[in-house]
Design a protein around this motif. Structure first.
Motif, PDB file in Angstrom:
ATOM      1  N   VAL A  19      -1.928  10.717   4.531  1.00 36.18           N
ATOM      2  CA  VAL A  19      -2.363   9.593   3.696  1.00 36.18           C
ATOM      3  C   VAL A  19      -1.183   8.895   3.014  1.00 36.18           C
ATOM      4  N   TYR A  20      -0.338   9.636   2.324  1.00 37.60           N
ATOM      5  CA  TYR A  20       0.751   9.007   1.579  1.00 37.60           C
ATOM      6  C   TYR A  20       1.766   8.299   2.482  1.00 37.60           C
ATOM      7  N   ASP A  58       4.907   5.086  -5.465  1.00 39.19           N
ATOM      8  CA  ASP A  58       6.055   5.982  -5.271  1.00 39.19           C
ATOM      9  C   ASP A  58       6.178   6.966  -6.430  1.00 39.19           C
ATOM     10  N   SER A  59       5.906   6.500  -7.631  1.00 41.83           N
ATOM     11  CA  SER A  59       5.950   7.369  -8.801  1.00 41.83           C
ATOM     12  C   SER A  59       4.902   8.479  -8.684  1.00 41.83           C
ATOM     13  N   LEU A  60       3.683   8.110  -8.340  1.00 37.22           N
ATOM     14  CA  LEU A  60       2.617   9.104  -8.153  1.00 37.22           C
ATOM     15  C   LEU A  60       2.976  10.088  -7.053  1.00 37.22           C
ATOM     16  N   LYS A  61       3.409   9.563  -5.936  1.00 38.81           N
ATOM     17  CA  LYS A  61       3.754  10.391  -4.778  1.00 38.81           C
ATOM     18  C   LYS A  61       4.844  11.398  -5.143  1.00 38.81           C
ATOM     19  N   LEU A  96      -2.463  12.850 -16.162  1.00 40.04           N
ATOM     20  CA  LEU A  96      -1.403  11.885 -15.887  1.00 40.04           C
ATOM     21  C   LEU A  96      -1.517  11.339 -14.467  1.00 40.04           C
ATOM     22  N   THR A  97      -1.877  12.203 -13.538  1.00 41.45           N
ATOM     23  CA  THR A  97      -2.071  11.783 -12.149  1.00 41.45           C
ATOM     24  C   THR A  97      -3.199  10.761 -12.059  1.00 41.45           C
ATOM     25  N   GLN A  98      -4.310  11.052 -12.709  1.00 37.09           N
ATOM     26  CA  GLN A  98      -5.447  10.127 -12.677  1.00 37.09           C
ATOM     27  C   GLN A  98      -5.079   8.780 -13.286  1.00 37.09           C
ATOM     28  N   LEU A 102      -5.478   5.281 -11.252  1.00 42.79           N
ATOM     29  CA  LEU A 102      -6.223   4.130 -11.761  1.00 42.79           C
ATOM     30  C   LEU A 102      -5.357   2.879 -11.807  1.00 42.79           C
ATOM     31  N   ALA A 103      -4.094   3.025 -12.161  1.00 38.48           N
ATOM     32  CA  ALA A 103      -3.177   1.882 -12.172  1.00 38.48           C
ATOM     33  C   ALA A 103      -3.018   1.317 -10.759  1.00 38.48           C
ATOM     34  N   ILE A 104      -2.904   2.191  -9.774  1.00 37.12           N
ATOM     35  CA  ILE A 104      -2.780   1.769  -8.372  1.00 37.12           C
ATOM     36  C   ILE A 104      -4.026   1.013  -7.938  1.00 37.12           C
ATOM     37  N   LEU A 105      -5.181   1.557  -8.250  1.00 42.65           N
ATOM     38  CA  LEU A 105      -6.433   0.902  -7.858  1.00 42.65           C
ATOM     39  C   LEU A 105      -6.627  -0.429  -8.574  1.00 42.65           C
ATOM     40  N   LYS A 106      -6.180  -0.515  -9.804  1.00 44.23           N
ATOM     41  CA  LYS A 106      -6.260  -1.783 -10.538  1.00 44.23           C
ATOM     42  C   LYS A 106      -5.389  -2.845  -9.864  1.00 44.23           C
TER      43      LYS A 106
END
Length: 170
Positions: A19-20, A58-61, A96-98, A102-106
């Motif tokens: 996925v990533y 990239d930050s999340l990953k 923090l992950t969530q 949410l920021a990505i989905l926004k």
């Protein structure tokens, strides 16, 4: 080692090897296609949003691949050895992950709502794939991950023993 561990490895591998990388590839393709356009044809707001998406993703990953996933899987290796018990607050890390998700989905929703490109272009195809992947596969696999952690916290004696339920993910 308990059987839950193998599922944890499986879902982690799905995220990190399927996925990533696919999402990263799509994001980079959008940027590359947009930058190949003559400057007057570039969609500046799209490019800004895609760069923002890239940064958040990239930050999340990196956060998950370097800290979250190894820490959660390490729990199973520490159940019988308190000396190596994880000291991380898994609930806080998941929160923090969530927030990042949410920021990505926004951002992707903003791109979907505010950016319209020629329906016959290659850029439109890549953008549609990116939107579909983030709103579909990404959300689905992240929900599987959270459900797995919740289940482990509620039902897995190995996970509970290793975390002493003090780092609950409820």
């Amino acid at each position: 080692m308990c059987t839950h561990y193998s599922y944890g490895v499986e879902i982690t591998n799905k995220i990190t090897t399927d996925v990533y990388p696919y999402i990263s590839c799509l994001v980079n393709e959008v940027i590359e296609m947009e930058l190949q356009l003559p400057e007057e044809e570039q969609h500046v707001s799209l490019l800004e949003n895609v760069y923002l998406l890239k940064s958040e993703f990239d930050s999340l990953k990196n956060y998950e691949e370097k800290l979250i996933f190894p820490s959660v899987l390490k729990v199973f290796n520490s159940k019988d050895n308190p000396a190596v018990k994880p000291t991380l607050n898994l609930k806080e890390l998941e929160h923090l992950t969530q927030h990042k998700e949410l920021a990505i989905l926004k951002i992707i929703n903003n791109i979907q709502l505010n950016y319209h490109v020629d329906h016959k272009s290659a850029l439109k195809d890549i953008l549609d794939k990116l939107i579909h992947t983030l709103q579909g596969d990404f959300v689905e696999v992240k929900n599987q991950w959270r459900k797995m952690l919740s289940g482990w916290n509620a039902e897995c004696p190995c996970f509970q023993k290793a975390t002493d339920n003090s780092n609950s993910l409820q």
